[in-house]
Design an enzyme around this catalytic site. Structure first.
Site, short mmCIF file in Angstrom:
data_model
loop_
_atom_site.label_atom_id
_atom_site.label_comp_id
_atom_site.label_asym_id
_atom_site.label_seq_id
_atom_site.Cartn_x
_atom_site.Cartn_y
_atom_site.Cartn_z
N ASN A 187 0.88 -1.17 0.00
CA ASN A 187 0.00 0.00 0.00
C ASN A 187 0.92 1.21 0.00
O ASN A 187 1.50 1.55 1.02
CB ASN A 187 -0.89 -0.03 1.25
CG ASN A 187 -1.68 1.26 1.40
OD1 ASN A 187 -1.76 2.08 0.48
ND2 ASN A 187 -2.27 1.46 2.58
N LYS B 21 0.31 4.33 -0.35
CA LYS B 21 -0.22 5.57 0.26
C LYS B 21 0.11 6.77 -0.62
O LYS B 21 0.13 6.64 -1.85
CB LYS B 21 0.28 5.71 1.70
CG LYS B 21 0.06 4.44 2.54
CD LYS B 21 0.35 4.60 3.99
CE LYS B 21 0.11 3.28 4.72
NZ LYS B 21 0.27 3.38 6.15
N HIS C 224 -9.20 1.62 5.04
CA HIS C 224 -7.90 1.79 5.69
C HIS C 224 -8.05 2.76 6.86
O HIS C 224 -8.82 3.73 6.78
CB HIS C 224 -6.86 2.31 4.69
CG HIS C 224 -5.48 2.23 5.26
ND1 HIS C 224 -4.98 3.19 6.10
CD2 HIS C 224 -4.52 1.28 5.15
CE1 HIS C 224 -3.76 2.83 6.48
NE2 HIS C 224 -3.46 1.68 5.92
N GLU D 220 -6.35 5.12 7.82
CA GLU D 220 -6.11 6.54 7.49
C GLU D 220 -7.34 7.14 6.83
O GLU D 220 -7.64 8.33 7.03
CB GLU D 220 -4.86 6.64 6.60
CG GLU D 220 -3.60 6.42 7.43
CD GLU D 220 -2.46 5.71 6.71
OE1 GLU D 220 -2.44 5.70 5.46
OE2 GLU D 220 -1.59 5.15 7.41
N GLU E 176 -5.16 -4.44 10.78
CA GLU E 176 -4.09 -3.46 10.96
C GLU E 176 -4.33 -2.65 12.23
O GLU E 176 -5.09 -1.67 12.21
CB GLU E 176 -4.06 -2.49 9.76
CG GLU E 176 -3.84 -3.16 8.43
CD GLU E 176 -3.24 -2.19 7.40
OE1 GLU E 176 -2.21 -2.54 6.83
OE2 GLU E 176 -3.79 -1.09 7.21
N GLY F 180 3.09 2.38 10.72
CA GLY F 180 4.10 3.42 10.51
C GLY F 180 4.83 3.83 11.78
O GLY F 180 5.51 4.84 11.81
N SER G 204 3.87 -2.09 10.34
CA SER G 204 5.32 -2.21 10.54
C SER G 204 5.88 -3.60 10.22
O SER G 204 6.80 -4.08 10.89
CB SER G 204 5.71 -1.78 11.97
OG SER G 204 5.31 -0.44 12.21
#
Ligand code: 13P
Length: 248
Positions: A9, A11, A94, A96, A166, A172, A211
């Site tokens: 992904n 991003k 996701h 985000e 996730e 991240g 991660s």
């Protein structure tokens, strides 16, 4: 036996040049991959990704999708547009999108439905925030997110989907969930689906994201309910990504 899938992904990262380089590197190392491999790209680069990857064993898709078919929805990209460029996957929900762009469980369910309507495999992201984990509500949160999709599309729809667990606190941050922590949630998700349809539960791939890197992928992917990974940062360099594709 479920096949392991490693999906990148990207991003909001990359340029024309860096993506050409990245894909060249991935293709060069694919003979050593032990997993199925896919990349999810920013919309604007999808035609280029298609050009480079068509006829190869690396799948590709988008990082989101509009829940709408067409019309007055400025800035959106529909499933039929993604079909025009042969996308196979669309990430939906996701964290985000949920936390930064305010997408609700119902929006994610609608996007999941839109992906299926156009024959794309949705990669449905689920996961709890740090404060939710600390409050002991991880399972409740993941169940709620999953129920929104099952409520709209039915459990059978998950047979042609991919789920990605996730934990938001692991994305991240360099803080990976331990293999056992991840396995516990994956098993919970699979058991929850199994209560509705054992066949679907057995079939659906559940990826872990947060991660993942070449050093931890092996151990994560060896857990019984972890069927691969959804990779952010480590999907941006061919060598890092390939190290994960060699695991599992
Ligand atoms: P990182 O691998 O950078 O933690 O990101 C994970 C992720 O959000 C993939 O969708």
């Amino acid at each position: 036996m479920r096949q392991t899938l490693v999906a990148g992904n990207w991003k909001l990262n990359g340029s024309k040049e860096s993506i050409q380089e990245l894909l060249k590197g991935i293709l060069a190392g694919m003979s050593e991959a032990k997993t199925a491999v896919a990349v999810c790209a920013p919309y604007i680069y999808i035609p280029m990704v298609q050009e480079i990857l068509s006829g190869t064993e690396v799948g590709f898709g988008s990082e989101s999708i509009s829940e709408h078919d067409s019309g007055a929805f400025t800035g959106e990209i529909s499933g039929s547009m993604l079909n025009d460029f042969s996308c196979q996957y669309a990430i939906v929900g996701h964290s985000e999108r949920r936390t930064i762009f305010g997408e609700k469980d119902a929006d994610t369910a609608n996007k999941f439905a839109a992906a299926r309507k156009y024959g794309l495999t949705p990669i449905l992201c689920l996961g709890e925030l740090l404060e939710e984990r600390e409050a002991g509500t991880t399972e409740e949160v993941v169940a709620r997110q999953l129920d929104a999709v099952i409520g709209l599309e039915g459990v059978g729809a998950l047979a042609d989907a991919v789920i990605a667990y996730e934990p938001v606190w692991a994305i991240g941050t360099g803080l990976t969930a331990s293999p056992q922590q991840a396995q516990d949630v994956h098993a919970f998700i699979r058991e929850k689906i199994a209560k509705l349809d054992a066949g679907v539960a057995e079939k659906v791939q559940i990826l872990y994201g947060g991660s993942v890197n070449g050093g931890n992928a092996d151990e994560l992917f060896s857990m019984p309910d972890i069927d691969g990974g959804l990779i952010g940062g480590a999907s941006l360099k061919a060598e890092d990504f390939l190290a994960i594709c060699r695991a599992g």
